[in-house]
Design a protein around this motif. Structure first.
Motif, PDB file in Angstrom:
ATOM      1  N   LYS A   1      24.547  20.458  17.004  1.00 19.58           N
ATOM      2  CA  LYS A   1      25.567  20.436  18.056  1.00 19.58           C
ATOM      3  C   LYS A   1      24.918  20.240  19.431  1.00 19.58           C
ATOM      4  O   LYS A   1      25.379  19.440  20.243  1.00 19.58           O
ATOM      5  N   LEU A   2      23.835  20.966  19.676  1.00 22.41           N
ATOM      6  CA  LEU A   2      23.119  20.818  20.938  1.00 22.41           C
ATOM      7  C   LEU A   2      22.472  19.441  21.039  1.00 22.41           C
ATOM      8  O   LEU A   2      22.488  18.817  22.099  1.00 22.41           O
ATOM      9  N   ALA A   3      21.941  18.945  19.927  1.00 25.90           N
ATOM     10  CA  ALA A   3      21.327  17.610  19.918  1.00 25.90           C
ATOM     11  C   ALA A   3      22.362  16.541  20.266  1.00 25.90           C
ATOM     12  O   ALA A   3      22.071  15.612  21.025  1.00 25.90           O
ATOM     13  N   GLU A   4      23.564  16.674  19.735  1.00 29.48           N
ATOM     14  CA  GLU A   4      24.624  15.706  20.041  1.00 29.48           C
ATOM     15  C   GLU A   4      25.017  15.773  21.517  1.00 29.48           C
ATOM     16  O   GLU A   4      25.224  14.748  22.163  1.00 29.48           O
ATOM     17  N   ALA A   5      25.101  16.979  22.070  1.00 25.04           N
ATOM     18  CA  ALA A   5      25.452  17.136  23.484  1.00 25.04           C
ATOM     19  C   ALA A   5      24.361  16.555  24.386  1.00 25.04           C
ATOM     20  O   ALA A   5      24.662  15.841  25.347  1.00 25.04           O
ATOM     21  N   VAL A   6      23.106  16.845  24.088  1.00 26.11           N
ATOM     22  CA  VAL A   6      22.001  16.312  24.887  1.00 26.11           C
ATOM     23  C   VAL A   6      21.959  14.799  24.765  1.00 26.11           C
ATOM     24  O   VAL A   6      21.738  14.090  25.754  1.00 26.11           O
ATOM     25  N   ASN A   7      22.190  14.285  23.558  1.00 28.12           N
ATOM     26  CA  ASN A   7      22.208  12.833  23.348  1.00 28.12           C
ATOM     27  C   ASN A   7      23.284  12.177  24.210  1.00 28.12           C
ATOM     28  O   ASN A   7      23.036  11.147  24.851  1.00 28.12           O
ATOM     29  N   HIS A   8      24.443  12.769  24.250  1.00 29.81           N
ATOM     30  CA  HIS A   8      25.536  12.214  25.066  1.00 29.81           C
ATOM     31  C   HIS A   8      25.187  12.256  26.558  1.00 29.81           C
ATOM     32  O   HIS A   8      25.429  11.283  27.284  1.00 29.81           O
ATOM     33  N   LEU A   9      24.609  13.354  27.003  1.00 30.17           N
ATOM     34  CA  LEU A   9      24.205  13.449  28.419  1.00 30.17           C
ATOM     35  C   LEU A   9      23.129  12.422  28.767  1.00 30.17           C
ATOM     36  O   LEU A   9      23.158  11.826  29.852  1.00 30.17           O
ATOM     37  N   LEU A  10      22.183  12.203  27.860  1.00 25.72           N
ATOM     38  CA  LEU A  10      21.150  11.184  28.097  1.00 25.72           C
ATOM     39  C   LEU A  10      21.754   9.791  28.197  1.00 25.72           C
ATOM     40  O   LEU A  10      21.341   8.985  29.032  1.00 25.72           O
ATOM     41  N   VAL A  11      22.739   9.500  27.353  1.00 25.02           N
ATOM     42  CA  VAL A  11      23.386   8.184  27.387  1.00 25.02           C
ATOM     43  C   VAL A  11      24.138   7.998  28.710  1.00 25.02           C
ATOM     44  O   VAL A  11      24.049   6.935  29.343  1.00 25.02           O
ATOM     45  N   VAL A  12      24.853   9.025  29.152  1.00 26.90           N
ATOM     46  CA  VAL A  12      25.589   8.931  30.423  1.00 26.90           C
ATOM     47  C   VAL A  12      24.613   8.715  31.582  1.00 26.90           C
ATOM     48  O   VAL A  12      24.822   7.843  32.440  1.00 26.90           O
ATOM     49  N   GLY A  13      23.533   9.473  31.608  1.00 28.94           N
ATOM     50  CA  GLY A  13      22.522   9.290  32.651  1.00 28.94           C
ATOM     51  C   GLY A  13      21.889   7.912  32.588  1.00 28.94           C
ATOM     52  O   GLY A  13      21.636   7.283  33.620  1.00 28.94           O
ATOM     53  N   PHE A  14      21.627   7.430  31.387  1.00 29.74           N
ATOM     54  CA  PHE A  14      21.062   6.098  31.194  1.00 29.74           C
ATOM     55  C   PHE A  14      21.984   5.029  31.784  1.00 29.74           C
ATOM     56  O   PHE A  14      21.545   4.135  32.506  1.00 29.74           O
ATOM     57  N   TYR A  15      23.286   5.137  31.475  1.00 29.91           N
ATOM     58  CA  TYR A  15      24.262   4.189  32.027  1.00 29.91           C
ATOM     59  C   TYR A  15      24.299   4.255  33.554  1.00 29.91           C
ATOM     60  O   TYR A  15      24.298   3.222  34.228  1.00 29.91           O
ATOM     61  N   LEU A  16      24.364   5.448  34.098  1.00 34.78           N
ATOM     62  CA  LEU A  16      24.466   5.590  35.555  1.00 34.78           C
ATOM     63  C   LEU A  16      23.266   4.980  36.267  1.00 34.78           C
ATOM     64  O   LEU A  16      23.424   4.217  37.229  1.00 34.78           O
ATOM     65  N   VAL A  17      22.077   5.303  35.805  1.00 33.91           N
ATOM     66  CA  VAL A  17      20.872   4.786  36.460  1.00 33.91           C
ATOM     67  C   VAL A  17      20.789   3.270  36.312  1.00 33.91           C
ATOM     68  O   VAL A  17      20.533   2.552  37.289  1.00 33.91           O
ATOM     69  N   ASN A  18      21.003   2.760  35.122  1.00 34.75           N
ATOM     70  CA  ASN A  18      20.847   1.329  34.910  1.00 34.75           C
ATOM     71  C   ASN A  18      21.949   0.502  35.566  1.00 34.75           C
ATOM     72  O   ASN A  18      21.668  -0.544  36.144  1.00 34.75           O
ATOM     73  N   PHE A  19      23.193   0.947  35.472  1.00 32.45           N
ATOM     74  CA  PHE A  19      24.251   0.195  36.144  1.00 32.45           C
ATOM     75  C   PHE A  19      24.105   0.267  37.660  1.00 32.45           C
ATOM     76  O   PHE A  19      24.401  -0.702  38.368  1.00 32.45           O
ATOM     77  N   GLY A  20      23.638   1.393  38.162  1.00 31.48           N
ATOM     78  CA  GLY A  20      23.360   1.489  39.596  1.00 31.48           C
ATOM     79  C   GLY A  20      22.277   0.517  40.019  1.00 31.48           C
ATOM     80  O   GLY A  20      22.393  -0.160  41.045  1.00 31.48           O
ATOM     81  N   PHE A  21      21.211   0.436  39.218  1.00 32.93           N
ATOM     82  CA  PHE A  21      20.145  -0.513  39.535  1.00 32.93           C
ATOM     83  C   PHE A  21      20.651  -1.949  39.470  1.00 32.93           C
ATOM     84  O   PHE A  21      20.345  -2.759  40.353  1.00 32.93           O
ATOM     85  N   VAL A  22      21.409  -2.267  38.432  1.00 34.90           N
ATOM     86  CA  VAL A  22      21.949  -3.629  38.282  1.00 34.90           C
ATOM     87  C   VAL A  22      22.812  -3.988  39.494  1.00 34.90           C
ATOM     88  O   VAL A  22      22.718  -5.091  40.036  1.00 34.90           O
ATOM     89  N   ALA A  23      23.631  -3.058  39.945  1.00 31.87           N
ATOM     90  CA  ALA A  23      24.489  -3.324  41.102  1.00 31.87           C
ATOM     91  C   ALA A  23      23.662  -3.518  42.375  1.00 31.87           C
ATOM     92  O   ALA A  23      23.938  -4.420  43.175  1.00 31.87           O
ATOM     93  N   LEU A  24      22.644  -2.685  42.571  1.00 34.41           N
ATOM     94  CA  LEU A  24      21.809  -2.819  43.770  1.00 34.41           C
ATOM     95  C   LEU A  24      20.966  -4.096  43.750  1.00 34.41           C
ATOM     96  O   LEU A  24      20.650  -4.649  44.795  1.00 34.41           O
ATOM     97  N   TYR A  25      20.600  -4.548  42.561  1.00 28.89           N
ATOM     98  CA  TYR A  25      19.737  -5.719  42.424  1.00 28.89           C
ATOM     99  C   TYR A  25      20.536  -7.020  42.321  1.00 28.89           C
ATOM    100  O   TYR A  25      19.983  -8.085  42.116  1.00 28.89           O
ATOM    101  N   LEU A  26      21.846  -6.957  42.497  1.00 31.65           N
ATOM    102  CA  LEU A  26      22.716  -8.132  42.347  1.00 31.65           C
ATOM    103  C   LEU A  26      22.474  -9.191  43.413  1.00 31.65           C
ATOM    104  O   LEU A  26      22.451 -10.382  43.118  1.00 31.65           O
ATOM    105  N   ARG A  27      22.249  -8.777  44.610  1.00 26.76           N
ATOM    106  CA  ARG A  27      22.157  -9.711  45.727  1.00 26.76           C
ATOM    107  C   ARG A  27      21.069 -10.761  45.520  1.00 26.76           C
ATOM    108  O   ARG A  27      19.960 -10.467  45.109  1.00 26.76           O
ATOM    109  N   GLN A  28      21.409 -11.993  45.829  1.00 23.51           N
ATOM    110  CA  GLN A  28      20.489 -13.127  45.733  1.00 23.51           C
ATOM    111  C   GLN A  28      20.046 -13.485  47.150  1.00 23.51           C
ATOM    112  O   GLN A  28      20.869 -13.748  48.014  1.00 23.51           O
ATOM    113  N   ASP A  29      18.736 -13.488  47.395  1.00 21.10           N
ATOM    114  CA  ASP A  29      18.238 -13.760  48.743  1.00 21.10           C
ATOM    115  C   ASP A  29      18.383 -15.218  49.146  1.00 21.10           C
ATOM    116  O   ASP A  29      18.855 -15.524  50.218  1.00 21.10           O
ATOM    117  N   GLY A  30      17.985 -16.105  48.277  1.00 15.05           N
ATOM    118  CA  GLY A  30      18.051 -17.523  48.606  1.00 15.05           C
ATOM    119  C   GLY A  30      19.315 -18.160  48.053  1.00 15.05           C
ATOM    120  O   GLY A  30      20.086 -17.549  47.313  1.00 15.05           O
TER     121      GLY A  30
END
Length: 135
Positions: A43-72
């Protein structure tokens, strides 16, 4: 439609699909590892797994959004492909670093719990025996 807008759309599609695929793969295959790290508490493993996935999404989607801009400006299909390859490569590197970071932290947690398991005797001591006399 401007090629820069096409680059944005393709970059977002590739990044979102890669992030979701990596998160699902890590979640599915990481359950067993987490259960071992957390000493069989499913039960704890499933909860930690879900929290890791949510954190993974937040960090990666945040990075993708910040890195969207094209300079040239993107004038040709060649510039479009080159820009997408650089952006996709950076996103893949970030996904890999995130994965390695998770594995490193969980490995440290697992190693910290291992000595406790190995130091316990398999059965409790039955009696006390005095040390043998030296000859």
């Amino acid at each position: 439609m401007d090629l820069t807008v096409v680059a944005y759309i393709v970059y977002l599609l590739i990044s979102v699909v890669l992030t979701v695929w990596v998160a699902r793969t890590l979640s599915r295959n990481g359950r067993i590892f987490l259960a071992d790290v957390l000493k069989g508490d499913e039960k704890l493993a499933e909860a930690v797994n879900h929290l890791l996935v949510v954190g993974f999404y937040l960090v990666n989607f945040g990075f993708v959004a910040l890195y969207l801009r094209q300079d040239g400006t993107i004038d040709t299909v060649r510039h479009l492909v080159e820009g997408l390859s650089v952006k996709t490569g950076v996103v893949l590197l970030v996904l890999g670093v995130m994965h390695l970071g998770n594995v490193f932290v969980l490995g440290r947690i697992r190693r910290r719990g291992t000595p406790e398991r190995e130091q316990r005797p398999p059965v409790p001591p039955q009696a006390w025996a005095p040390p043998a006399a030296r000859m």
